[in-house]
Enzyme design. Structure first.
Site, PDB file in Angstrom:
ATOM      1  N   LYS A 177       0.880  -1.177   0.000  1.00 11.48           N
ATOM      2  CA  LYS A 177       0.000   0.000   0.000  1.00 11.48           C
ATOM      3  C   LYS A 177       0.911   1.218   0.000  1.00 11.48           C
ATOM      4  O   LYS A 177       1.606   1.515   0.960  1.00 11.48           O
ATOM      5  CB  LYS A 177      -0.878  -0.025   1.256  1.00 11.48           C
ATOM      6  CG  LYS A 177      -2.234   0.639   1.104  1.00 11.48           C
ATOM      7  CD  LYS A 177      -2.201   2.118   0.782  1.00 11.48           C
ATOM      8  CE  LYS A 177      -2.122   2.977   2.021  1.00 11.48           C
ATOM      9  NZ  LYS A 177      -1.861   4.402   1.690  1.00 11.48           N
ATOM     10  N   SER A 231       3.672   6.689  11.165  1.00 11.34           N
ATOM     11  CA  SER A 231       3.507   7.402  12.439  1.00 11.34           C
ATOM     12  C   SER A 231       3.067   6.460  13.566  1.00 11.34           C
ATOM     13  O   SER A 231       2.546   5.373  13.315  1.00 11.34           O
ATOM     14  CB  SER A 231       2.475   8.508  12.255  1.00 11.34           C
ATOM     15  OG  SER A 231       1.229   7.919  11.940  1.00 11.34           O
ATOM     16  N   GLY A 235       0.535   3.292  13.533  1.00  9.66           N
ATOM     17  CA  GLY A 235       1.153   2.032  13.980  1.00  9.66           C
ATOM     18  C   GLY A 235       0.287   1.330  15.007  1.00  9.66           C
ATOM     19  O   GLY A 235       0.118   0.105  14.971  1.00  9.66           O
ATOM     20  N   GLU A 252       7.860   0.194  12.301  1.00 12.48           N
ATOM     21  CA  GLU A 252       8.970   1.153  12.223  1.00 12.48           C
ATOM     22  C   GLU A 252       8.341   2.536  12.302  1.00 12.48           C
ATOM     23  O   GLU A 252       7.785   3.019  11.325  1.00 12.48           O
ATOM     24  CB  GLU A 252       9.722   0.995  10.896  1.00 12.48           C
ATOM     25  CG  GLU A 252      10.434  -0.331  10.721  1.00 12.48           C
ATOM     26  CD  GLU A 252      11.730  -0.438  11.512  1.00 12.48           C
ATOM     27  OE1 GLU A 252      12.085   0.521  12.230  1.00 12.48           O
ATOM     28  OE2 GLU A 252      12.381  -1.491  11.422  1.00 12.48           O
ATOM     29  N   CYS A 286      13.030   9.499   9.561  1.00 10.47           N
ATOM     30  CA  CYS A 286      12.603   9.033  10.890  1.00 10.47           C
ATOM     31  C   CYS A 286      13.761   9.058  11.872  1.00 10.47           C
ATOM     32  O   CYS A 286      13.566   9.320  13.050  1.00 10.47           O
ATOM     33  CB  CYS A 286      11.996   7.656  10.788  1.00 10.47           C
ATOM     34  SG  CYS A 286      13.015   6.515   9.890  1.00 10.47           S
ATOM     35  N   GLU A 386       7.969  14.853  17.302  1.00  6.61           N
ATOM     36  CA  GLU A 386       8.667  14.792  16.024  1.00  6.61           C
ATOM     37  C   GLU A 386       8.196  15.934  15.125  1.00  6.61           C
ATOM     38  O   GLU A 386       7.002  16.134  14.957  1.00  6.61           O
ATOM     39  CB  GLU A 386       8.339  13.444  15.369  1.00  6.61           C
ATOM     40  CG  GLU A 386       9.166  13.119  14.171  1.00  6.61           C
ATOM     41  CD  GLU A 386       8.843  11.731  13.643  1.00  6.61           C
ATOM     42  OE1 GLU A 386       7.666  11.332  13.671  1.00  6.61           O
ATOM     43  OE2 GLU A 386       9.781  11.055  13.193  1.00  6.61           O
TER      44      GLU A 386
HETATM   45  P1  NAD Z   1       1.308   7.808   8.380  1.00  3.91           P
HETATM   46  O1  NAD Z   1       1.229   6.907   9.550  1.00  3.91           O
HETATM   47  O2  NAD Z   1       0.317   8.901   8.288  1.00  3.91           O
HETATM   48  O3  NAD Z   1       1.141   6.982   7.024  1.00  3.91           O
HETATM   49  C1  NAD Z   1       1.946   5.896   6.696  1.00  3.91           C
HETATM   50  C2  NAD Z   1       1.151   4.946   5.846  1.00  3.91           C
HETATM   51  O4  NAD Z   1       0.076   4.412   6.600  1.00  3.91           O
HETATM   52  C3  NAD Z   1       0.525   5.594   4.609  1.00  3.91           C
HETATM   53  O5  NAD Z   1       0.642   4.686   3.524  1.00  3.91           O
HETATM   54  C4  NAD Z   1      -0.922   5.763   5.027  1.00  3.91           C
HETATM   55  O6  NAD Z   1      -1.809   5.753   3.953  1.00  3.91           O
HETATM   56  C5  NAD Z   1      -1.129   4.539   5.880  1.00  3.91           C
HETATM   57  N1  NAD Z   1      -2.242   4.654   6.826  1.00  3.91           N
HETATM   58  C6  NAD Z   1      -2.758   5.788   7.398  1.00  3.91           C
HETATM   59  N2  NAD Z   1      -3.781   5.459   8.225  1.00  3.91           N
HETATM   60  C7  NAD Z   1      -3.917   4.124   8.178  1.00  3.91           C
HETATM   61  C8  NAD Z   1      -4.781   3.186   8.839  1.00  3.91           C
HETATM   62  N3  NAD Z   1      -5.725   3.583   9.694  1.00  3.91           N
HETATM   63  N4  NAD Z   1      -4.612   1.866   8.573  1.00  3.91           N
HETATM   64  C9  NAD Z   1      -3.652   1.447   7.730  1.00  3.91           C
HETATM   65  N5  NAD Z   1      -2.826   2.270   7.073  1.00  3.91           N
HETATM   66  C10 NAD Z   1      -2.937   3.599   7.292  1.00  3.91           C
HETATM   67  O7  NAD Z   1       2.797   8.329   8.344  1.00  3.91           O
HETATM   68  P2  NAD Z   1       3.439   9.319   7.281  1.00  3.91           P
HETATM   69  O8  NAD Z   1       2.985  10.683   7.664  1.00  3.91           O
HETATM   70  O9  NAD Z   1       3.207   8.850   5.906  1.00  3.91           O
HETATM   71  O10 NAD Z   1       4.994   9.106   7.582  1.00  3.91           O
HETATM   72  C11 NAD Z   1       5.672   9.869   8.502  1.00  3.91           C
HETATM   73  C12 NAD Z   1       5.951   9.050   9.751  1.00  3.91           C
HETATM   74  O11 NAD Z   1       6.628   7.843   9.410  1.00  3.91           O
HETATM   75  C13 NAD Z   1       6.890   9.754  10.683  1.00  3.91           C
HETATM   76  O12 NAD Z   1       6.420   9.624  12.009  1.00  3.91           O
HETATM   77  C14 NAD Z   1       8.207   9.013  10.508  1.00  3.91           C
HETATM   78  O13 NAD Z   1       9.062   9.087  11.586  1.00  3.91           O
HETATM   79  C15 NAD Z   1       7.763   7.639  10.228  1.00  3.91           C
HETATM   80  N6  NAD Z   1       8.808   6.889   9.480  1.00  3.91           N
HETATM   81  C16 NAD Z   1       9.473   5.889  10.126  1.00  3.91           C
HETATM   82  C17 NAD Z   1      10.467   5.176   9.470  1.00  3.91           C
HETATM   83  C18 NAD Z   1      11.189   4.067  10.165  1.00  3.91           C
HETATM   84  O14 NAD Z   1      11.806   3.247   9.499  1.00  3.91           O
HETATM   85  N7  NAD Z   1      11.154   3.972  11.486  1.00  3.91           N
HETATM   86  C19 NAD Z   1      10.772   5.478   8.145  1.00  3.91           C
HETATM   87  C20 NAD Z   1      10.073   6.504   7.520  1.00  3.91           C
HETATM   88  C21 NAD Z   1       9.071   7.200   8.197  1.00  3.91           C
END
Ligand code: NAD
Length: 483
Positions: A177, A231, A235, A252, A286, A386
């Site tokens: 996804k 996020s 998560g 992650e 991240c 963050e």
């Molecule tokens: P996000 O959680 O908003 O979205 C991430 C993904 O999850 C997207 O594809 C989104 O469509 C999907 N998503 C959103 N709601 C969902 C739900 N209810 N059920 C299933 N999937 C859903 O995060 P973002 O804003 O895209 O990314 C930024 C965050 O990611 C930051 O907090 C960053 O630190 C983290 N990040 C972590 C790593 C790591 O390896 N630890 C790497 C990159 C980013």
């Protein structure tokens, strides 16, 4: 500017298809203009993708293969990305905002995952367990089956490559996804899967809203394992869905990672850590070095050097920046930029000093000035939450215990760093920092080979390194009674 196709579809069961939930606009954050449209998957699309992946898994086509053969296929996917790096990196730069040279770096990084994991396909060995003369016992590592992978927008190519390569290497099939803000470049994984001859349905790539397609995928009863990068809030939703189906997941999540800079640190060399640690990918990393905790005796010098680094960066549309240099692109969206700018304003209201930057730039696109905040204290929101942008918070410490306490004083625990010439100090800090990865004297030291993942609210499970392979297999024990 390179031509970009105006409409992009999802890739389900080997076919390019429209989405049941319509389309979404993909914006170029470097100009603020619309770049393309992408099909939006709905629950039924997700269901078709999972069914296709399940069918391929159950056919046994991937598991029957000698692992070294499967590994060659995985490696070939990486080579395919490199063969097309010019086109993919331009697309990635346009949809994400990062400089073109950073986009090329990301594609190289993505290809490296396929090389690294593909190489190890034949190393996922079991063991034999002595039970006395009446038995012969051994373990086998079997793929879970259908691996669901939910991807964030900051490194869409590297994040997908990281999980897809390890999952395929171990014989799983995948449903990916992609993120709503940067879904386009992931189409190249579908092209790669086709080019290397994977059967239709082994790799499915779809974009959809998180709350719709993402939620449907993570709750799907036929999914056997989930990898999520994003996020904390999402998560938790995904871990809850995984728990309801009793399937494992790797989380992650975010970070608020700190570098501890001692009085004996080489601050000139540390300028490079500032440059990469917080301004690479406009700070949307991240494991960004979003906090620096410096000994009070070196505070003013460090702030001055950080300000110089920030001011040395030229900021503008990423697609115009082919050469690596002192530059930075746009943030991924104006909403993310405005959120970061608002956090800076809030920090200022709470008593922090904006040493440089902090404002949205007065040009079209999602640009934020590279920012340094000093006089930040550990309880301020900016020191706890963050930002996910090019904003460095500088804090002071008095003694070692103080530094560790500040470093560990957030709910996160992704990475941490210590900068000193004193080996004892560095080793003590490495033991005490509550994080999955500790950098000594170089932020981001490590690579695809080194395990990566969080303590605390930064998540659980490890991606990268040998450790990650075990996310995608389950152990079966076979005990043979000898009669
Ligand atoms: P996000 O959680 O908003 O979205 C991430 C993904 O999850 C997207 O594809 C989104 O469509 C999907 N998503 C959103 N709601 C969902 C739900 N209810 N059920 C299933 N999937 C859903 O995060 P973002 O804003 O895209 O990314 C930024 C965050 O990611 C930051 O907090 C960053 O630190 C983290 N990040 C972590 C790593 C790591 O390896 N630890 C790497 C990159 C980013």
């Amino acid at each position: 500017m390179p031509d970009v196709k105006l409409y992009w579809q999802n890739y389900i069961d080997g076919a390019w298809t429209d989405g049941g939930a319509g389309r979404l606009d993909v914006i170029n954050p470097g100009s603020g203009e619309k770049l393309a449209e992408h099909a939006l998957a709905d629950e039924a699309d997700v269901d078709r993708a999972v069914s296709a992946a399940r069918r391929v898994h159950q056919s046994g086509v991937l598991t029957a293969m000698r692992p070294i053969e499967r590994g060659r296929i995985v490696q070939a996917m990486g080579k395919y990305l490199l063969d097309n790096i010019d086109e993919i990196s331009a697309l990635l730069s346009l949809e994400q905002g990062k400089p073109l040279w950073e986009a090329r770096k990301e594609i190289n990084g993505a290809a490296l995952y396929f090389e690294y994991y593909g190489n190890q396909a034949s190393t996922v060995e079991g063991r034999s367990i002595p039970l006395g003369s009446g038995y012969f016992d051994f373990t086998d590592n079997e793929p879970y089956g259908v691996s669901a992978q939910i991807i964030p927008w900051n490194y869409p190519m590297e994040m997908t490559a990281r999980s897809l390569s390890a999952a395929l290497t171990t014989g799983n099939t995948c449903v990916i996804k992609t993120p709503e803000l940067t879904p386009l470049s992931n189409a190249w994984f579908a092209h790669a899967a086709e080019a290397v001859g994977l059967p239709a349905g082994a790799v499915n790539i779809l974009c959809g809203w998180g709350h719709q397609a993402g939620a449907a995928l993570s709750a799907h009863p036929e999914v056997n394992q989930i990898v999520f990068t994003g996020s904390v809030r999402t998560g938790i939703a995904i871990a809850t869905a995984a728990a309801a189906n009793v399937v494992p997941c790797v989380l992650e999540l975010g970070g608020k990672s700190a570098a501890i800079v001692h009085d004996d640190a080489d601050l000139e060399a540390f300028e490079n850590d500032i440059r990469w640690g917080i301004y690479f990918n406009a700070g949307q990393v991240c494991s960004a070095m979003s906090r620096v905790i410096v000994h009070e005796s070196r505070h003013d010098e460090l702030v001055e050097r950080a300000v110089n680094v920030a001011r040395s960066l030229s900021v503008g549309p990423g697609i115009e920046r082919a050469e690596a240099g002192a530059n930075m692109g746009a943030m991924v969206s104006e909403a993310q930029r405005d959120r970061a700018a608002a956090m800076v304003a809030e920090a200022e209201a709470q008593g922090a000093r904006v040493a440089t930057g902090g404002r949205a730039m007065n040009i079209p696109g999602a640009f934020l000035e590279p920012t340094v905040l000093s006089e930040v204290t550990p309880e301020m929101t900016i020191a706890q939450d963050e930002v996910f942008g090019p904003v460095l918070s500088v804090m002071k410490f008095r003694d070692e215990a103080d530094a560790i306490r500040i470093s560990n004083g957030t709910p996160y625990g992704l990475v941490g760093g210590v900068f000193t010439r004193d080996l004892d100090r560095a080793t003590r800090a490495a033991r005490q920092i509550r994080a999955g990865q500790v950098f000594v004297n170089q932020w981001f030291a490590g690579g695809v080979e080194t395990p990566f993942g969080g303590y605390g609210k930064s998540g659980y499970g490890r991606e990268k390194g040998r450790e990650a392979l075990w996310n995608y297999v389950q152990t079966k024990n076979v005990a043979i009674a000898l009669r």
